[in-house]
Motif scaffolding. Structure first.
Motif, PDB file in Angstrom:
ATOM      1  N   SER A  99      62.751  30.606   6.606  1.00 23.49           N
ATOM      2  CA  SER A  99      63.715  30.846   7.687  1.00 23.49           C
ATOM      3  C   SER A  99      63.262  30.195   8.987  1.00 23.49           C
ATOM      4  O   SER A  99      64.064  29.582   9.702  1.00 23.49           O
ATOM      5  CB  SER A  99      63.905  32.348   7.885  1.00 23.49           C
ATOM      6  OG  SER A  99      64.406  32.950   6.708  1.00 23.49           O
ATOM      7  N   ALA A 100      61.972  30.316   9.290  1.00 22.50           N
ATOM      8  CA  ALA A 100      61.450  29.708  10.511  1.00 22.50           C
ATOM      9  C   ALA A 100      61.551  28.190  10.445  1.00 22.50           C
ATOM     10  O   ALA A 100      61.958  27.534  11.407  1.00 22.50           O
ATOM     11  CB  ALA A 100      60.004  30.135  10.730  1.00 22.50           C
ATOM     12  N   LEU A 101      61.188  27.621   9.295  1.00 22.82           N
ATOM     13  CA  LEU A 101      61.232  26.164   9.149  1.00 22.82           C
ATOM     14  C   LEU A 101      62.655  25.649   9.294  1.00 22.82           C
ATOM     15  O   LEU A 101      62.894  24.655   9.996  1.00 22.82           O
ATOM     16  CB  LEU A 101      60.653  25.778   7.787  1.00 22.82           C
ATOM     17  CG  LEU A 101      60.476  24.281   7.491  1.00 22.82           C
ATOM     18  CD1 LEU A 101      59.308  24.084   6.523  1.00 22.82           C
ATOM     19  CD2 LEU A 101      61.729  23.662   6.897  1.00 22.82           C
ATOM     20  N   VAL A 102      63.609  26.305   8.658  1.00 21.59           N
ATOM     21  CA  VAL A 102      65.000  25.852   8.726  1.00 21.59           C
ATOM     22  C   VAL A 102      65.517  25.920  10.157  1.00 21.59           C
ATOM     23  O   VAL A 102      66.197  25.010  10.641  1.00 21.59           O
ATOM     24  CB  VAL A 102      65.879  26.688   7.777  1.00 21.59           C
ATOM     25  CG1 VAL A 102      67.365  26.413   8.020  1.00 21.59           C
ATOM     26  CG2 VAL A 102      65.526  26.380   6.329  1.00 21.59           C
ATOM     27  N   GLN A 103      65.194  26.987  10.858  1.00 16.81           N
ATOM     28  CA  GLN A 103      65.658  27.106  12.243  1.00 16.81           C
ATOM     29  C   GLN A 103      65.041  26.039  13.144  1.00 16.81           C
ATOM     30  O   GLN A 103      65.713  25.474  14.010  1.00 16.81           O
ATOM     31  CB  GLN A 103      65.316  28.503  12.781  1.00 16.81           C
ATOM     32  CG  GLN A 103      66.112  29.617  12.157  1.00 16.81           C
ATOM     33  CD  GLN A 103      67.591  29.533  12.490  1.00 16.81           C
ATOM     34  OE1 GLN A 103      67.969  29.334  13.647  1.00 16.81           O
ATOM     35  NE2 GLN A 103      68.426  29.667  11.488  1.00 16.81           N
ATOM     36  N   LEU A 104      63.770  25.763  12.948  1.00 15.62           N
ATOM     37  CA  LEU A 104      63.085  24.794  13.801  1.00 15.62           C
ATOM     38  C   LEU A 104      63.487  23.350  13.495  1.00 15.62           C
ATOM     39  O   LEU A 104      63.493  22.507  14.385  1.00 15.62           O
ATOM     40  CB  LEU A 104      61.569  24.944  13.643  1.00 15.62           C
ATOM     41  CG  LEU A 104      60.970  26.220  14.223  1.00 15.62           C
ATOM     42  CD1 LEU A 104      59.528  26.380  13.771  1.00 15.62           C
ATOM     43  CD2 LEU A 104      61.044  26.212  15.747  1.00 15.62           C
ATOM     44  N   GLU A 105      63.840  23.078  12.245  1.00 12.34           N
ATOM     45  CA  GLU A 105      64.148  21.713  11.841  1.00 12.34           C
ATOM     46  C   GLU A 105      65.632  21.356  11.957  1.00 12.34           C
ATOM     47  O   GLU A 105      65.993  20.205  11.770  1.00 12.34           O
ATOM     48  CB  GLU A 105      63.705  21.491  10.395  1.00 12.34           C
ATOM     49  CG  GLU A 105      62.202  21.372  10.230  1.00 12.34           C
ATOM     50  CD  GLU A 105      61.675  20.087  10.849  1.00 12.34           C
ATOM     51  OE1 GLU A 105      61.854  19.018  10.252  1.00 12.34           O
ATOM     52  OE2 GLU A 105      61.101  20.170  11.947  1.00 12.34           O
ATOM     53  N   THR A 106      66.467  22.317  12.277  1.00 11.34           N
ATOM     54  CA  THR A 106      67.913  22.068  12.345  1.00 11.34           C
ATOM     55  C   THR A 106      68.351  21.858  13.787  1.00 11.34           C
ATOM     56  O   THR A 106      68.096  22.705  14.642  1.00 11.34           O
ATOM     57  CB  THR A 106      68.685  23.263  11.754  1.00 11.34           C
ATOM     58  OG1 THR A 106      68.245  23.485  10.414  1.00 11.34           O
ATOM     59  CG2 THR A 106      70.176  22.992  11.761  1.00 11.34           C
ATOM     60  N   PRO A 107      69.029  20.749  14.089  1.00 14.36           N
ATOM     61  CA  PRO A 107      69.574  20.551  15.443  1.00 14.36           C
ATOM     62  C   PRO A 107      70.607  21.626  15.760  1.00 14.36           C
ATOM     63  O   PRO A 107      71.291  22.145  14.857  1.00 14.36           O
ATOM     64  CB  PRO A 107      70.232  19.165  15.353  1.00 14.36           C
ATOM     65  CG  PRO A 107      69.606  18.491  14.182  1.00 14.36           C
ATOM     66  CD  PRO A 107      69.274  19.578  13.214  1.00 14.36           C
ATOM     67  N   ASP A 108      70.745  21.966  17.031  1.00  6.55           N
ATOM     68  CA  ASP A 108      71.674  23.014  17.429  1.00  6.55           C
ATOM     69  C   ASP A 108      73.090  22.753  16.942  1.00  6.55           C
ATOM     70  O   ASP A 108      73.806  23.677  16.548  1.00  6.55           O
ATOM     71  CB  ASP A 108      71.690  23.147  18.957  1.00  6.55           C
ATOM     72  CG  ASP A 108      70.536  24.000  19.465  1.00  6.55           C
ATOM     73  OD1 ASP A 108      69.818  24.567  18.624  1.00  6.55           O
ATOM     74  OD2 ASP A 108      70.347  24.087  20.696  1.00  6.55           O
ATOM     75  N   ALA A 109      73.513  21.495  16.973  1.00  7.98           N
ATOM     76  CA  ALA A 109      74.888  21.165  16.600  1.00  7.98           C
ATOM     77  C   ALA A 109      75.190  21.485  15.145  1.00  7.98           C
ATOM     78  O   ALA A 109      76.345  21.666  14.769  1.00  7.98           O
ATOM     79  CB  ALA A 109      75.159  19.683  16.867  1.00  7.98           C
ATOM     80  N   TYR A 110      74.162  21.564  14.295  1.00  2.04           N
ATOM     81  CA  TYR A 110      74.358  21.812  12.869  1.00  2.04           C
ATOM     82  C   TYR A 110      73.850  23.190  12.448  1.00  2.04           C
ATOM     83  O   TYR A 110      73.874  23.513  11.268  1.00  2.04           O
ATOM     84  CB  TYR A 110      73.616  20.755  12.042  1.00  2.04           C
ATOM     85  CG  TYR A 110      74.186  19.374  12.170  1.00  2.04           C
ATOM     86  CD1 TYR A 110      75.207  18.941  11.338  1.00  2.04           C
ATOM     87  CD2 TYR A 110      73.691  18.486  13.121  1.00  2.04           C
ATOM     88  CE1 TYR A 110      75.730  17.667  11.438  1.00  2.04           C
ATOM     89  CE2 TYR A 110      74.208  17.211  13.236  1.00  2.04           C
ATOM     90  CZ  TYR A 110      75.229  16.803  12.392  1.00  2.04           C
ATOM     91  OH  TYR A 110      75.747  15.547  12.503  1.00  2.04           O
ATOM     92  N   ARG A 111      73.403  23.991  13.396  1.00  2.03           N
ATOM     93  CA  ARG A 111      72.703  25.216  13.029  1.00  2.03           C
ATOM     94  C   ARG A 111      73.577  26.173  12.223  1.00  2.03           C
ATOM     95  O   ARG A 111      73.126  26.763  11.244  1.00  2.03           O
ATOM     96  CB  ARG A 111      72.181  25.911  14.285  1.00  2.03           C
ATOM     97  CG  ARG A 111      71.168  27.002  13.991  1.00  2.03           C
ATOM     98  CD  ARG A 111      70.542  27.517  15.267  1.00  2.03           C
ATOM     99  NE  ARG A 111      69.969  26.449  16.069  1.00  2.03           N
ATOM    100  CZ  ARG A 111      68.812  25.862  15.815  1.00  2.03           C
ATOM    101  NH1 ARG A 111      68.105  26.261  14.775  1.00  2.03           N
ATOM    102  NH2 ARG A 111      68.359  24.902  16.591  1.00  2.03           N
ATOM    103  N   GLY A 112      74.826  26.338  12.609  1.00  2.00           N
ATOM    104  CA  GLY A 112      75.703  27.250  11.890  1.00  2.00           C
ATOM    105  C   GLY A 112      75.933  26.830  10.455  1.00  2.00           C
ATOM    106  O   GLY A 112      75.854  27.636   9.530  1.00  2.00           O
TER     107      GLY A 112
END
Length: 236
Positions: free
Chosen positions: A143-156
């Motif tokens: 979960s931490a890795l996915v949140q940190l590696e995803t740009p805000d525009a694609y987070r959802g």
């Protein structure tokens, strides 16, 4: 959550708006090895080794179908998960998030393979507790890795992909385990699934160097609440 500081989303314009993001949540996942590798690791662990559907059969064959023993199976997984959750602060301080997730997923598979062979009740419960702890560590790091590696525009959209994998993987894994056990045995399904998961996770680790080498970025400077910094600068 109330104490969290305000943070401007990436891509916000001066008026506070936000650029319309490009399409393709799956596209951003597939283009980033750390993202697809992390999700493939989780899917390998849950799809190939989910044991819940096999608990009643294992309990019937080895422990006489005692309902209290069946309850202990589920509780042992929870105890391991809660214990690891209490130590999650230690886990999140480990910078090698990708390697931690790969290792935890491998321990999950190994523990459930051992559960498939365990004879004494104490050993079976111990294997399930280890599996629960490993699962929690894997989920926290993923979960931490996915949140940190995803740009805000694609987070959802990327979070939606992660959610689908996290929900569908265990359900399909239970179906796979029950189907294989009906054709062979519960022990074979658990051992074969656990070893298959280890091999699949090893394949991900071997072919995905960015995930193996991934390090959690250092903590950013503490963000300031809008208006406070300007007022402080004016006062200075």
């Amino acid at each position: 959550m109330i104490r969290l500081p305000a943070m401007r989303p990436e891509g916000a314009d001066a008026a506070g708006g936000r650029r319309r993001p490009e399409r393709g949540g799956w596209r951003i996942v597939l283009r980033r090895p750390t993202l697809w590798g992390s999700m493939a690791t989780d899917l390998s662990a849950t799809l190939l080794t989910m044991p819940i559907a096999l608990f009643p059969l294992v309990n019937e064959i080895r422990f006489g179908g005692n309902p209290q023993t069946l309850g202990l199976f589920l509780s042992a997984v929870a105890v391991g998960g809660i214990t690891a959750g209490l130590l999650s602060g230690t886990v999140t301080r480990w910078r090698r998030g990708g390697l931690v997730q790969l290792s935890a997923a491998g321990v999950w598979g190994l523990a459930l393979a051992c559960f498939g062979l365990a004879g004494p009740l104490w050993l079976a419960l111990g294997c399930l507790a280890v599996a629960g702890a490993a699962d929690t560590v894997s989920v926290v790091t993923r979960s931490a890795l996915v949140q940190l590696e995803t740009p805000d525009a694609y987070r959802g959209r990327v979070s939606s992909v992660e959610h689908v994998i996290g929900v569908a993987g265990p359900e399909l894994g239970n179906f796979r385990g029950g189907l294989l056990a009906s054709a062979t045995s519960a022990s074979f399904s658990l051992v074969f699934g656990g070893l298959s998961a280890i091999l699949a996770i090893a394949a991900v680790a071997t072919t995905n160097a960015p995930l193996r080498a991934y390090r959690t970025p250092p903590a950013a400077a503490k963000p300031t609440v809008p208006g406070v910094a300007d007022a402080a600068a004016t006062a200075g």
